[in-house]
Scaffold this motif. Structure first.
Motif, mmCIF file in Angstrom:
data_model
loop_
_atom_site.group_PDB
_atom_site.id
_atom_site.type_symbol
_atom_site.label_atom_id
_atom_site.label_comp_id
_atom_site.label_asym_id
_atom_site.label_seq_id
_atom_site.Cartn_x
_atom_site.Cartn_y
_atom_site.Cartn_z
ATOM 1 N N ASP A 130 -25.719 -14.047 48.608
ATOM 2 C CA ASP A 130 -24.634 -13.273 47.989
ATOM 3 C C ASP A 130 -23.392 -14.155 47.802
ATOM 4 O OD1 ASP A 130 -26.166 -11.019 47.873
ATOM 5 O OD2 ASP A 130 -25.376 -10.145 49.734
ATOM 6 N N LYS A 131 -23.106 -14.985 48.769
ATOM 7 C CA LYS A 131 -21.947 -15.862 48.680
ATOM 8 C C LYS A 131 -22.110 -16.842 47.523
ATOM 9 C CE LYS A 131 -18.892 -18.516 51.617
ATOM 10 N NZ LYS A 131 -18.707 -19.161 52.877
ATOM 11 N N LYS A 154 -23.931 -16.404 44.897
ATOM 12 C CA LYS A 154 -23.832 -15.645 43.659
ATOM 13 C C LYS A 154 -22.372 -15.357 43.331
ATOM 14 C CE LYS A 154 -28.253 -13.201 43.654
ATOM 15 N NZ LYS A 154 -28.890 -11.896 43.732
ATOM 16 N N SER A 155 -21.657 -14.925 44.384
ATOM 17 C CA SER A 155 -20.242 -14.636 44.125
ATOM 18 C C SER A 155 -19.465 -15.896 43.782
ATOM 19 C CB SER A 155 -19.609 -13.920 45.322
ATOM 20 O OG SER A 155 -19.574 -14.772 46.449
ATOM 21 N N ASP A 156 -19.807 -17.026 44.324
ATOM 22 C CA ASP A 156 -19.144 -18.302 43.988
ATOM 23 C C ASP A 156 -19.470 -18.675 42.550
ATOM 24 O OD1 ASP A 156 -17.965 -18.601 46.459
ATOM 25 O OD2 ASP A 156 -19.542 -19.901 47.286
ATOM 26 N N LYS A 164 -20.152 -16.621 40.129
ATOM 27 C CA LYS A 164 -19.426 -15.693 39.265
ATOM 28 C C LYS A 164 -17.967 -16.115 39.158
ATOM 29 C CE LYS A 164 -22.126 -11.499 39.894
ATOM 30 N NZ LYS A 164 -22.146 -10.152 40.404
ATOM 31 N N LYS A 165 -17.397 -16.523 40.293
ATOM 32 C CA LYS A 165 -16.008 -16.971 40.288
ATOM 33 C C LYS A 165 -15.874 -18.217 39.413
ATOM 34 C CE LYS A 165 -14.487 -15.219 44.768
ATOM 35 N NZ LYS A 165 -14.051 -15.581 46.112
#
Length: 192
Positions: free
Chosen positions: A177-178, A180-182, A184-185
């Motif tokens: 998840d991290k 993926k979120s990185d 996206k950022k």
């Protein structure tokens, strides 16, 4: 036939009791056994033996017939001699009764001792059986407790492993998840 009242040691009250029991003459009394006389009230084992001996003695002495007038009267025996003879018979009977009573008492005491020993042995056996039963029960209880402990330890181990696996999965999923979120950022920054 000699009347029961002529037996030495038998008064009117005892004569009535004896006649009520079927001993109407001295001969009947002489033929009786001590066990028969024990059934008559006021007669114990020693007295029964003495009465039988006295009845036999009374039955043997027959009244002397009167001699014809021309004959000399029969000489009497000295009173001391017949008295001693009479006194030794009851003494022998009393000694025999005492001996019989002592033997009976010894037999009763021996029977009581044997009974006490048997009761003691039975009590010891029962105590040993109770102790063995208690020991077997404690052993079964200990085995049951050990089995339950083993089951609890196994269940605890499985739960611990399950928690470890879940925490590993959670870590992996968090790291994914991290990432993926990185990403996206980074995409958002790149678009700006």
């Amino acid at each position: 036939m000699t009347a029961v009242t002529e037996v030495r040691g038998v008064g009117s009250a005892l004569a009535q009791a004896l006649s009520g029991a079927g001993f109407k003459t001295a001969e009947d009394l002489a033929k009786a056994t001590p066990e028969d006389l024990l059934k008559v009230p006021r007669i114990g084992s020693a007295r029964a033996v003495a009465l039988i001996a006295a009845a036999k003695e009374a039955g043997q002495t027959k009244p002397v017939a009167k001699a014809p007038a021309t004959r000399k009267p029969a000489a009497r025996k000295p009173a001391t001699r017949s008295a001693t003879r009479r006194s030794t018979a009851p003494a022998r009977a009393t000694a025999a009764a005492k001996k019989a009573a002592a033997e009976k008492k010894a037999a009763e005491q021996k029977a009581a001792e044997e009974k006490a020993a048997a009761e003691k042995a039975a009590a010891e056996k029962a105590a040993a059986e109770a102790k063995a039963k208690k020991k077997a029960k404690a052993k079964a209880k200990a085995e049951k407790a050990a089995k339950k402990k083993s089951e609890i330890e196994t269940a605890f181990k499985k739960a611990k492993e399950k928690v470890k696996e879940k925490s590993k999965k959670d870590k992996k999923s968090k790291s994914k998840d991290k990432k993926k979120s990185d990403k996206k950022k980074d995409k958002k920054k790149a678009k700006k």
